[in-house]
Design a protein around this motif. Structure first.
Motif, PDB file in Angstrom:
ATOM      1  N   ILE A 194       0.848  -1.213   0.000  1.00  0.00           N
ATOM      2  CA  ILE A 194       0.000   0.000   0.000  1.00  0.00           C
ATOM      3  C   ILE A 194       0.878   1.255   0.000  1.00  0.00           C
ATOM      4  O   ILE A 194       0.640   2.197  -0.760  1.00  0.00           O
ATOM      5  N   ALA A 195       1.917   1.264   0.833  1.00  0.00           N
ATOM      6  CA  ALA A 195       2.773   2.457   0.945  1.00  0.00           C
ATOM      7  C   ALA A 195       3.476   2.771  -0.372  1.00  0.00           C
ATOM      8  O   ALA A 195       3.795   3.921  -0.648  1.00  0.00           O
ATOM      9  N   ASN A 196       3.708   1.738  -1.182  1.00  0.00           N
ATOM     10  CA  ASN A 196       4.353   1.965  -2.478  1.00  0.00           C
ATOM     11  C   ASN A 196       3.337   2.257  -3.589  1.00  0.00           C
ATOM     12  O   ASN A 196       3.686   2.239  -4.761  1.00  0.00           O
ATOM     13  N   GLY A 197       2.081   2.474  -3.207  1.00  0.00           N
ATOM     14  CA  GLY A 197       1.086   2.950  -4.161  1.00  0.00           C
ATOM     15  C   GLY A 197       0.307   1.863  -4.887  1.00  0.00           C
ATOM     16  O   GLY A 197      -0.400   2.162  -5.861  1.00  0.00           O
ATOM     17  N   ALA A 198       0.408   0.608  -4.441  1.00  0.00           N
ATOM     18  CA  ALA A 198      -0.333  -0.457  -5.121  1.00  0.00           C
ATOM     19  C   ALA A 198      -1.841  -0.203  -5.020  1.00  0.00           C
ATOM     20  O   ALA A 198      -2.339   0.206  -3.968  1.00  0.00           O
ATOM     21  N   GLU A 199      -2.540  -0.427  -6.144  1.00  0.00           N
ATOM     22  CA  GLU A 199      -4.000  -0.311  -6.091  1.00  0.00           C
ATOM     23  C   GLU A 199      -4.644  -1.678  -5.917  1.00  0.00           C
ATOM     24  O   GLU A 199      -5.781  -1.814  -5.486  1.00  0.00           O
ATOM     25  N   VAL A 200      -3.855  -2.714  -6.309  1.00  0.00           N
ATOM     26  CA  VAL A 200      -4.315  -4.092  -6.139  1.00  0.00           C
ATOM     27  C   VAL A 200      -3.308  -4.808  -5.231  1.00  0.00           C
ATOM     28  O   VAL A 200      -2.133  -4.918  -5.568  1.00  0.00           O
ATOM     29  N   LEU A 201      -3.795  -5.269  -4.080  1.00  0.00           N
ATOM     30  CA  LEU A 201      -2.906  -5.969  -3.146  1.00  0.00           C
ATOM     31  C   LEU A 201      -2.806  -7.434  -3.523  1.00  0.00           C
ATOM     32  O   LEU A 201      -3.824  -8.107  -3.683  1.00  0.00           O
ATOM     33  N   LYS A 202      -1.581  -7.947  -3.642  1.00  0.00           N
ATOM     34  CA  LYS A 202      -1.404  -9.374  -3.938  1.00  0.00           C
ATOM     35  C   LYS A 202      -1.159 -10.114  -2.627  1.00  0.00           C
ATOM     36  O   LYS A 202      -0.178  -9.841  -1.934  1.00  0.00           O
ATOM     37  N   LEU A 203      -2.077 -11.034  -2.308  1.00  0.00           N
ATOM     38  CA  LEU A 203      -1.977 -11.725  -1.021  1.00  0.00           C
ATOM     39  C   LEU A 203      -2.262 -13.217  -1.172  1.00  0.00           C
ATOM     40  O   LEU A 203      -2.789 -13.660  -2.194  1.00  0.00           O
ATOM     41  N   GLY A 204      -1.903 -13.980  -0.139  1.00  0.00           N
ATOM     42  CA  GLY A 204      -2.211 -15.417  -0.119  1.00  0.00           C
ATOM     43  C   GLY A 204      -3.596 -15.638   0.470  1.00  0.00           C
ATOM     44  O   GLY A 204      -4.506 -14.822   0.291  1.00  0.00           O
ATOM     45  N   ASP A 205      -3.745 -16.747   1.210  1.00  0.00           N
ATOM     46  CA  ASP A 205      -5.049 -17.106   1.784  1.00  0.00           C
ATOM     47  C   ASP A 205      -5.445 -16.094   2.866  1.00  0.00           C
ATOM     48  O   ASP A 205      -4.643 -15.785   3.752  1.00  0.00           O
ATOM     49  N   LEU A 206      -6.682 -15.596   2.789  1.00  0.00           N
ATOM     50  CA  LEU A 206      -7.138 -14.583   3.762  1.00  0.00           C
ATOM     51  C   LEU A 206      -7.901 -15.194   4.938  1.00  0.00           C
ATOM     52  O   LEU A 206      -8.197 -14.509   5.914  1.00  0.00           O
ATOM     53  N   ALA A 207      -8.217 -16.504   4.835  1.00  0.00           N
ATOM     54  CA  ALA A 207      -9.075 -17.121   5.848  1.00  0.00           C
ATOM     55  C   ALA A 207      -8.350 -17.489   7.148  1.00  0.00           C
ATOM     56  O   ALA A 207      -8.964 -17.423   8.221  1.00  0.00           O
ATOM     57  N   PRO A 208      -7.058 -17.879   7.112  1.00  0.00           N
ATOM     58  CA  PRO A 208      -6.431 -18.302   8.376  1.00  0.00           C
ATOM     59  C   PRO A 208      -6.489 -17.220   9.453  1.00  0.00           C
ATOM     60  O   PRO A 208      -6.543 -16.026   9.147  1.00  0.00           O
ATOM     61  N   THR A 209      -6.481 -17.669  10.703  1.00  0.00           N
ATOM     62  CA  THR A 209      -6.461 -16.721  11.822  1.00  0.00           C
ATOM     63  C   THR A 209      -5.125 -16.826  12.555  1.00  0.00           C
ATOM     64  O   THR A 209      -4.473 -17.869  12.523  1.00  0.00           O
ATOM     65  N   ARG A 210      -4.734 -15.730  13.181  1.00  0.00           N
ATOM     66  CA  ARG A 210      -3.469 -15.684  13.908  1.00  0.00           C
ATOM     67  C   ARG A 210      -3.653 -14.957  15.236  1.00  0.00           C
ATOM     68  O   ARG A 210      -4.566 -14.126  15.390  1.00  0.00           O
ATOM     69  N   ASP A 211      -2.749 -15.255  16.163  1.00  0.00           N
ATOM     70  CA  ASP A 211      -2.653 -14.538  17.434  1.00  0.00           C
ATOM     71  C   ASP A 211      -1.465 -13.597  17.271  1.00  0.00           C
ATOM     72  O   ASP A 211      -0.320 -13.988  17.455  1.00  0.00           O
ATOM     73  N   PHE A 212      -1.754 -12.361  16.828  1.00  0.00           N
ATOM     74  CA  PHE A 212      -0.684 -11.408  16.518  1.00  0.00           C
ATOM     75  C   PHE A 212      -0.213 -10.672  17.774  1.00  0.00           C
ATOM     76  O   PHE A 212      -1.034 -10.216  18.579  1.00  0.00           O
ATOM     77  N   ASN A 213       1.110 -10.524  17.880  1.00  0.00           N
ATOM     78  CA  ASN A 213       1.717  -9.867  19.037  1.00  0.00           C
ATOM     79  C   ASN A 213       2.651  -8.762  18.575  1.00  0.00           C
ATOM     80  O   ASN A 213       3.522  -9.010  17.718  1.00  0.00           O
ATOM     81  N   TYR A 214       2.490  -7.574  19.147  1.00  0.00           N
ATOM     82  CA  TYR A 214       3.404  -6.485  18.811  1.00  0.00           C
ATOM     83  C   TYR A 214       4.791  -6.829  19.391  1.00  0.00           C
ATOM     84  O   TYR A 214       4.904  -7.373  20.488  1.00  0.00           O
ATOM     85  N   VAL A 215       5.831  -6.495  18.619  1.00  0.00           N
ATOM     86  CA  VAL A 215       7.188  -6.966  18.948  1.00  0.00           C
ATOM     87  C   VAL A 215       7.647  -6.557  20.353  1.00  0.00           C
ATOM     88  O   VAL A 215       8.353  -7.318  21.024  1.00  0.00           O
ATOM     89  N   GLU A 216       7.207  -5.380  20.806  1.00  0.00           N
ATOM     90  CA  GLU A 216       7.613  -4.930  22.146  1.00  0.00           C
ATOM     91  C   GLU A 216       7.034  -5.863  23.218  1.00  0.00           C
ATOM     92  O   GLU A 216       7.700  -6.178  24.204  1.00  0.00           O
ATOM     93  N   ASP A 217       5.785  -6.320  23.001  1.00  0.00           N
ATOM     94  CA  ASP A 217       5.178  -7.266  23.939  1.00  0.00           C
ATOM     95  C   ASP A 217       5.953  -8.583  23.934  1.00  0.00           C
ATOM     96  O   ASP A 217       6.237  -9.154  24.989  1.00  0.00           O
TER      97      ASP A 217
END
Ligand SMILES: NC(=O)c1ccc[n+]([C@@H]2O[C@H](COP(=O)([O-])OP(=O)(O)OC[C@H]3O[C@@H](n4cnc5c(N)ncnc54)[C@H](O)[C@@H]3O)[C@@H](O)[C@H]2O)c1
Length: 326
Positions: A194-217
Motif C-alpha cells: 500500500i505504501a508503495n502505491g499499489a491499487e491491487v494488493l497481492k496476497l495469499g489465503d485470507l481465511a487463516p487466523t493468527r494470534d498477533f503480538n506487537y514486537v515490544e510485547d
C-alpha cells in the motif's frame, strides 16, 4: 551486572530484544550472522548498538558458539531460518541452522556453565489448532520443514535439560509483528504494498487466523523469563490470547492507511493445503502464572505504530515491495 548473549540480534525480534535489554541495564553481546558486507542487519542503524558488544559469526559452528559464550551469564537463542516458503526450497539449511545451531548453543552453554538459556520456539510447531486456545500440551504437527526443524530444535533443548540439567526454557512466541519485520510476513507485505502505491494488493489465503503480538510485547515477555527458576525445562507460550483473521487484519490496515485498494489472490503465495496453518490462538495462562506478564499493546495500537515506521521513506526504501519476498 548480567552479561547476556542474544543470537539472531541482527534480525527483527533479536534487534528489538538486544535494544530493550541494553535499555534495561544489561550488558549485551549481540551475535549477527557473518557476511562479507560486514552488515549487522537492523543493528546497523540502532543508536544503541554502540553500547553493545557486537560479534559476527555463525551458530552452525560449534567452536565459534563455545568461544562467544565463554564470558556469558544468560543466552537468548533466536538465530534461525524462519521463512516457511523458503523452507520448501532449502530444507537442509533449516536443519543445519535451526537444529544443529541449537545443539551447538546448548553444548556451548553446558561447557561454559551458563546460568540460564532461553531457546526460541514458534507457534508454527502446533500446526492448525486441534483445539483453542492452544496450551503447551497441544500436539505438535510438522506442517512445513521450518516447523519440523523447530520441533527438533525444541526437543534438543529439552533433552539437554533432561540429560544434563542445562537450565533451559523453551519460549514459544506466537506471530509477532512490528517495525523491521521482513516483507515475507503478511503485515509488512500489506503495508509496504500500500505504501508503495499499489491499487491491487497481492496476497495469499485470507481465511487463516493468527494470534498477533506487537514486537515490544514479545520482547518484554522474553525478558519476564529472566531469573525465573520455576520455568526450567518448561515450554512457555508467548501469545496474547486474541485471534484475528488475515482478512480482518487487511481491512484494519486499509482503514488505518486510509487507501482505496482491492485484493487479488496470488497463487504463488498460497501454501500447499496440508502445509497451511489455518488457526492459531494462544493460551497464555502459563506465562501469566509463572511470570505475571501481561500483554499491553492492542492490535490497533500495534498496527498504527507499525504503519508509522514502514511509511517513513528511510525505512520503506529498504523493502522490495514489488516482488514476492519468501
Ligand atoms: N517473527 C515471528 O512472528 C516469530 C514467531 C515465532 C517465533 N519466532 C522465532 O523468533 C526468532 C527470531 O525470528 P525473527 O522473526 O526475528 O526472524 P529474523 O529472520 O528477522 O531473525 C533471525 C536472525 O537469525 C540470523 N541467523 C540465521 N542463520 C544464522 C546462522 N547460521 N548463524 C547466526 N545467525 C543466523 C539471521 O541473520 C536473522 O537476523 C526465530 O527463532 C523464530 O523462529 C518468530
Amino acid at each position: 551486572m548480567k552479561k547476556i548473549l542474544v543470537t539472531g540480534a541482527d534480525g527483527f525480534i533479536g534487534s528489538h530484544l538486544a535494544e530493550l535489554l541494553t535499555q534495561n541495564g544489561f550488558q549485551v553481546k549481540a551475535l549477527c550472522q557473518y557476511n562479507s558486507f560486514n552488515s549487522w542487519g537492523w543493528l546497523d542503524t540502532s543508536p544503541l548498538a554502540k553500547e553493545m558488544e557486537i560479534v559476527s559469526g555463525d551458530v552452525r559452528d560449534p567452536f565459534f558458539c563455545k568461544t562467544i559464550s565463554k564470558d556469558i551469564d544468560v543466552i537468548f537463542h533466536l538465530a534461525a531460518l524462519i521463512a516457511i516458503p523458503f523452507s520448501y526450497h532449502a530444507p537442509q539449511s533449516y536443519v543445519e541452522t535451526n537444529v544443529t545451531g541449537t545443539l551447538n548453543i546448548c553444548q556451548a552453554a553446558l561447557e561454559n556453565d551458563i546460568s540460564q538459556v532461553i531457546h526460541t520456539s514458534t507457534s508454527e510447531v502446533y500446526g492448525t489448532a486441534q483445539y483453542v486456545p492452544i496450551d503447551e500440551n497441544h500436539p505438535l504437527q510438522a506442517q512445513s520443514p521450518y516447523s519440523a526443524s523447530k520441533i527438533a530444535a525444541d526437543a534438543m533443548a529439552v533433552s539437554y535439560f533432561n540429560a544434563f540439567q542445562l537450565p533451559i526454557t523453551i519460549a514459544r512466541p506466537f506471530n509477532t509483528y512490528g517495525p523491521r519485520q521482513s516483507a515475507r510476513a503478511v503485515i509488512p507485505s500489506i503495508i509496504t504494498q500500500i505504501a508503495n502505491g499499489a491499487e491491487v494488493l497481492k496476497l495469499g489465503d485470507l481465511a487463516p487466523t493468527r494470534d498477533f503480538n506487537y514486537v515490544e510485547d514479545t520482547c518484554n515477555a522474553f525478558i519476564s523469563l529472566l531469573n525465573k527458576t520455576n520455568i526450567l525445562g518448561e515450554t512457555i507460550n508467548l501469545g496474547s490470547n486474541s485471534e484475528i483473521s488475515i482478512s480482518d487484519t487487511v481491512k484494519k490496515i486499509i482503514t488505518l492507511m486510509n487507501k482505496n485498494v482491492t485484493i487479488e489472490q496470488d497463487e504463488q503465495r498460497l501454501r500447499p493445503k496440508n502445509s497451511e496453518v489455518f488457526r492459531l490462538l494462544c493460551d497464555n495462562t502459563k506465562l501469566k502464572e509463572k511470570t505475571g506478564f501481561e500483554h499491553s499493546v492492542t492490535i490497533d495500537a500495534g498496527l498504527q505504530k507499525t504503519i508509522e515506521w514502514f511509511t517513513n521513506p528511510d525505512n520503506l526504501r529498504q523493502y522490495k515491495a514489488n516482488i514476492y519476498n519468501i
